[in-house]
Design a protein around this motif. Structure first.
Motif, short mmCIF file in Angstrom:
data_model
loop_
_atom_site.label_atom_id
_atom_site.label_comp_id
_atom_site.label_asym_id
_atom_site.label_seq_id
_atom_site.Cartn_x
_atom_site.Cartn_y
_atom_site.Cartn_z
N ILE A 53 5.26 31.28 50.73
CA ILE A 53 4.30 31.19 51.83
C ILE A 53 3.90 29.74 52.06
N MET A 54 3.48 29.06 50.98
CA MET A 54 3.08 27.67 51.14
C MET A 54 4.27 26.80 51.51
N ALA A 55 5.44 27.11 50.98
CA ALA A 55 6.65 26.34 51.32
C ALA A 55 6.91 26.38 52.82
N SER A 56 6.59 27.51 53.47
CA SER A 56 6.80 27.61 54.92
C SER A 56 5.84 26.69 55.67
N ASN A 63 5.17 28.88 60.21
CA ASN A 63 4.26 29.07 59.07
C ASN A 63 4.07 30.56 58.82
N LEU A 64 4.38 30.99 57.60
CA LEU A 64 4.12 32.37 57.23
C LEU A 64 2.62 32.57 57.06
N PRO A 65 2.13 33.75 57.42
CA PRO A 65 0.69 34.01 57.25
C PRO A 65 0.35 34.30 55.80
N ILE A 66 -0.92 34.10 55.48
CA ILE A 66 -1.44 34.52 54.18
C ILE A 66 -2.63 35.42 54.46
N HIS A 67 -2.79 36.43 53.65
CA HIS A 67 -3.88 37.38 53.81
C HIS A 67 -5.01 37.03 52.85
N PRO A 68 -6.23 37.38 53.21
CA PRO A 68 -7.38 37.02 52.37
C PRO A 68 -7.24 37.41 50.90
N GLU A 69 -6.75 38.59 50.61
CA GLU A 69 -6.64 38.99 49.21
C GLU A 69 -5.55 38.22 48.47
#
Length: 117
Positions: A53-56, A63-69
């Motif tokens: 995710i961060m690499a994207s 950019n890949l999304p990240i979810h709160p959890e």
């Protein structure tokens, strides 16, 4: 690599004033303060099994999304609570906002597509 304060200033110009101001200090602490750096955050993502995710965000593609959890898993509960206190908001709201701000912030800091030492 762009300096964090430059990126935060740019984000502030493109967002509603109230959307970024309380999070400016949190972003500074997370990405370039006494509590962490961009490299530290990348290490936390890898340790949590979410390095892709961060690499994207660093790469040139979308950019890949990240979810709160997922972000809570990366940061850890104690750090999330500390940052929520710093921002003056509930942890759920903090995580939701960070999920929207972190990808473009990291991307802007690494516009050349690499994470420098």
């Amino acid at each position: 690599m762009r300096l964090l304060h430059e990126v935060i200033d740019d984000l502030q110009h493109h967002a509603e004033e109230h959307a970024i101001t309380p999070l400016g200090h949190v972003l500074e602490e997370l990405l370039g303060g006494e509590r962490g750096t961009l490299h530290d955050l990348a290490d936390r993502f890898h340790q949590a099994g979410l390095g892709q995710i961060m690499a994207s965000w660093i790469g040139h593609g979308p950019n890949l999304p990240i979810h709160p959890e997922e972000l809570r898993q990366v940061l850890g509960e104690e750090r999330v609570q500390d940052m929520a206190t710093l921002a003056g908001m509930p942890s759920v709201a903090l995580l939701e906002r960070l999920c929207r701000l972190l990808p473009p912030t990291v991307h802007a800091m690494t516009a050349e597509g690499t994470l420098h030492a």
